[in-house]
Design a protein around this motif. Structure first.
Motif, PDB file in Angstrom:
ATOM      1  N   MET A   1     -49.723  -6.751  47.634  1.00 59.81           N
ATOM      2  CA  MET A   1     -48.599  -7.101  46.776  1.00 59.81           C
ATOM      3  C   MET A   1     -48.220  -5.872  45.955  1.00 59.81           C
ATOM      4  O   MET A   1     -49.078  -5.174  45.464  1.00 59.81           O
ATOM      5  CB  MET A   1     -48.989  -8.265  45.878  1.00 59.81           C
ATOM      6  N   LEU A   2     -46.964  -5.636  45.805  1.00 60.80           N
ATOM      7  CA  LEU A   2     -46.451  -4.509  45.053  1.00 60.80           C
ATOM      8  C   LEU A   2     -46.273  -4.902  43.597  1.00 60.80           C
ATOM      9  O   LEU A   2     -45.636  -5.892  43.285  1.00 60.80           O
ATOM     10  CB  LEU A   2     -45.108  -4.071  45.641  1.00 60.80           C
ATOM     11  N   ASP A   3     -46.880  -4.139  42.697  1.00 59.63           N
ATOM     12  CA  ASP A   3     -46.813  -4.430  41.268  1.00 59.63           C
ATOM     13  C   ASP A   3     -46.060  -3.302  40.583  1.00 59.63           C
ATOM     14  O   ASP A   3     -46.546  -2.189  40.509  1.00 59.63           O
ATOM     15  CB  ASP A   3     -48.225  -4.536  40.704  1.00 59.63           C
ATOM     16  N   MET A   4     -44.855  -3.594  40.107  1.00 60.82           N
ATOM     17  CA  MET A   4     -44.041  -2.553  39.479  1.00 60.82           C
ATOM     18  C   MET A   4     -43.891  -2.771  37.977  1.00 60.82           C
ATOM     19  O   MET A   4     -43.067  -2.147  37.342  1.00 60.82           O
ATOM     20  CB  MET A   4     -42.668  -2.497  40.144  1.00 60.82           C
ATOM     21  N   ARG A   5     -44.709  -3.629  37.386  1.00 54.72           N
ATOM     22  CA  ARG A   5     -44.555  -3.921  35.955  1.00 54.72           C
ATOM     23  C   ARG A   5     -44.720  -2.693  35.078  1.00 54.72           C
ATOM     24  O   ARG A   5     -44.100  -2.600  34.033  1.00 54.72           O
ATOM     25  CB  ARG A   5     -45.537  -5.004  35.535  1.00 54.72           C
ATOM     26  N   ASP A   6     -45.549  -1.752  35.497  1.00 54.65           N
ATOM     27  CA  ASP A   6     -45.750  -0.563  34.672  1.00 54.65           C
ATOM     28  C   ASP A   6     -44.979   0.643  35.208  1.00 54.65           C
ATOM     29  O   ASP A   6     -45.217   1.763  34.794  1.00 54.65           O
ATOM     30  CB  ASP A   6     -47.235  -0.245  34.542  1.00 54.65           C
ATOM     31  N   GLY A   7     -44.055   0.424  36.146  1.00 56.42           N
ATOM     32  CA  GLY A   7     -43.212   1.500  36.661  1.00 56.42           C
ATOM     33  C   GLY A   7     -43.795   2.242  37.852  1.00 56.42           C
ATOM     34  O   GLY A   7     -43.122   3.077  38.438  1.00 56.42           O
ATOM     35  N   ARG A   8     -45.039   1.961  38.219  1.00 51.73           N
ATOM     36  CA  ARG A   8     -45.648   2.633  39.369  1.00 51.73           C
ATOM     37  C   ARG A   8     -45.124   1.990  40.640  1.00 51.73           C
ATOM     38  O   ARG A   8     -44.986   0.782  40.716  1.00 51.73           O
ATOM     39  CB  ARG A   8     -47.168   2.516  39.322  1.00 51.73           C
ATOM     40  N   ARG A   9     -44.847   2.825  41.659  1.00 53.51           N
ATOM     41  CA  ARG A   9     -44.287   2.272  42.887  1.00 53.51           C
ATOM     42  C   ARG A   9     -44.972   2.723  44.150  1.00 53.51           C
ATOM     43  O   ARG A   9     -44.803   2.112  45.177  1.00 53.51           O
ATOM     44  CB  ARG A   9     -42.797   2.614  42.981  1.00 53.51           C
ATOM     45  N   GLY A  10     -45.705   3.811  44.135  1.00 53.95           N
ATOM     46  CA  GLY A  10     -46.200   4.367  45.380  1.00 53.95           C
ATOM     47  C   GLY A  10     -47.681   4.201  45.628  1.00 53.95           C
ATOM     48  O   GLY A  10     -48.418   3.646  44.828  1.00 53.95           O
ATOM     49  N   LEU A  11     -48.098   4.697  46.782  1.00 52.78           N
ATOM     50  CA  LEU A  11     -49.489   4.630  47.195  1.00 52.78           C
ATOM     51  C   LEU A  11     -50.407   5.377  46.240  1.00 52.78           C
ATOM     52  O   LEU A  11     -51.415   4.844  45.791  1.00 52.78           O
ATOM     53  CB  LEU A  11     -49.621   5.250  48.588  1.00 52.78           C
ATOM     54  N   LEU A  12     -50.082   6.615  45.926  1.00 55.34           N
ATOM     55  CA  LEU A  12     -50.943   7.415  45.061  1.00 55.34           C
ATOM     56  C   LEU A  12     -50.939   6.922  43.622  1.00 55.34           C
ATOM     57  O   LEU A  12     -51.881   7.179  42.877  1.00 55.34           O
ATOM     58  CB  LEU A  12     -50.543   8.895  45.111  1.00 55.34           C
ATOM     59  N   ALA A  13     -49.912   6.215  43.230  1.00 55.03           N
ATOM     60  CA  ALA A  13     -49.850   5.665  41.880  1.00 55.03           C
ATOM     61  C   ALA A  13     -50.639   4.364  41.757  1.00 55.03           C
ATOM     62  O   ALA A  13     -50.843   3.855  40.675  1.00 55.03           O
ATOM     63  CB  ALA A  13     -48.396   5.409  41.483  1.00 55.03           C
ATOM     64  N   GLY A  14     -51.094   3.831  42.876  1.00 54.29           N
ATOM     65  CA  GLY A  14     -51.900   2.621  42.858  1.00 54.29           C
ATOM     66  C   GLY A  14     -51.112   1.324  42.895  1.00 54.29           C
ATOM     67  O   GLY A  14     -51.678   0.251  42.745  1.00 54.29           O
ATOM     68  N   ALA A  15     -49.822   1.403  43.108  1.00 52.02           N
ATOM     69  CA  ALA A  15     -49.001   0.195  43.108  1.00 52.02           C
ATOM     70  C   ALA A  15     -49.121  -0.584  44.416  1.00 52.02           C
ATOM     71  O   ALA A  15     -48.998  -1.795  44.420  1.00 52.02           O
ATOM     72  CB  ALA A  15     -47.545   0.545  42.851  1.00 52.02           C
ATOM     73  N   VAL A  16     -49.364   0.102  45.512  1.00 53.19           N
ATOM     74  CA  VAL A  16     -49.514  -0.565  46.807  1.00 53.19           C
ATOM     75  C   VAL A  16     -51.001  -0.810  47.032  1.00 53.19           C
ATOM     76  O   VAL A  16     -51.804   0.117  47.022  1.00 53.19           O
ATOM     77  CB  VAL A  16     -48.946   0.301  47.958  1.00 53.19           C
ATOM     78  N   ARG A  17     -51.370  -2.075  47.217  1.00 57.82           N
ATOM     79  CA  ARG A  17     -52.774  -2.430  47.414  1.00 57.82           C
ATOM     80  C   ARG A  17     -53.021  -3.136  48.735  1.00 57.82           C
ATOM     81  O   ARG A  17     -54.154  -3.297  49.154  1.00 57.82           O
ATOM     82  CB  ARG A  17     -53.258  -3.309  46.272  1.00 57.82           C
ATOM     83  N   ASP A  18     -51.963  -3.598  49.385  1.00 57.10           N
ATOM     84  CA  ASP A  18     -52.089  -4.281  50.670  1.00 57.10           C
ATOM     85  C   ASP A  18     -50.732  -4.266  51.364  1.00 57.10           C
ATOM     86  O   ASP A  18     -49.801  -3.639  50.883  1.00 57.10           O
ATOM     87  CB  ASP A  18     -52.608  -5.714  50.487  1.00 57.10           C
ATOM     88  N   ASP A  19     -50.623  -4.953  52.492  1.00 57.62           N
ATOM     89  CA  ASP A  19     -49.374  -4.944  53.258  1.00 57.62           C
ATOM     90  C   ASP A  19     -48.549  -6.213  53.038  1.00 57.62           C
ATOM     91  O   ASP A  19     -47.821  -6.645  53.914  1.00 57.62           O
ATOM     92  CB  ASP A  19     -49.646  -4.713  54.739  1.00 57.62           C
ATOM     93  N   ASP A  20     -48.632  -6.771  51.858  1.00 58.85           N
ATOM     94  CA  ASP A  20     -47.897  -7.994  51.519  1.00 58.85           C
ATOM     95  C   ASP A  20     -46.520  -7.630  50.949  1.00 58.85           C
ATOM     96  O   ASP A  20     -46.230  -7.875  49.785  1.00 58.85           O
ATOM     97  CB  ASP A  20     -48.707  -8.813  50.513  1.00 58.85           C
ATOM     98  N   PHE A  21     -45.678  -7.007  51.777  1.00 59.87           N
ATOM     99  CA  PHE A  21     -44.348  -6.592  51.357  1.00 59.87           C
ATOM    100  C   PHE A  21     -43.352  -7.727  51.570  1.00 59.87           C
ATOM    101  O   PHE A  21     -43.497  -8.525  52.485  1.00 59.87           O
ATOM    102  CB  PHE A  21     -43.879  -5.364  52.139  1.00 59.87           C
TER     103      PHE A  21
END
Length: 54
Positions: A1-21
């Motif tokens: 699940m993609l979590d953008m509440r803190d503005g992070r969006r990418g893989l290296l930022a830790g926003a992507v944790r699985d493939d639940d797009f």
């Protein structure tokens, strides 16, 4: 699940944790976000986030 509440969006930022797009997400056709590459890339991202002693 993609979590953008803190503005992070990418893989290296830790926003992507699985493939639940959501349908229509721009990441779906990108090989780096599709299994089995995603599992590898998440591990690399986790190691990047921990940093290395130095």
């Amino acid at each position: 699940m993609l979590d953008m509440r803190d503005g992070r969006r990418g893989l290296l930022a830790g926003a992507v944790r699985d493939d639940d797009f959501v349908n229509g997400d721009i990441r779906l056709p990108m090989p780096r976000f599709v299994q089995p590459q995603l599992t590898h890339n998440l591990a690399v991202g986790a190691a990047f986030g921990r940093g290395t002693p130095g």
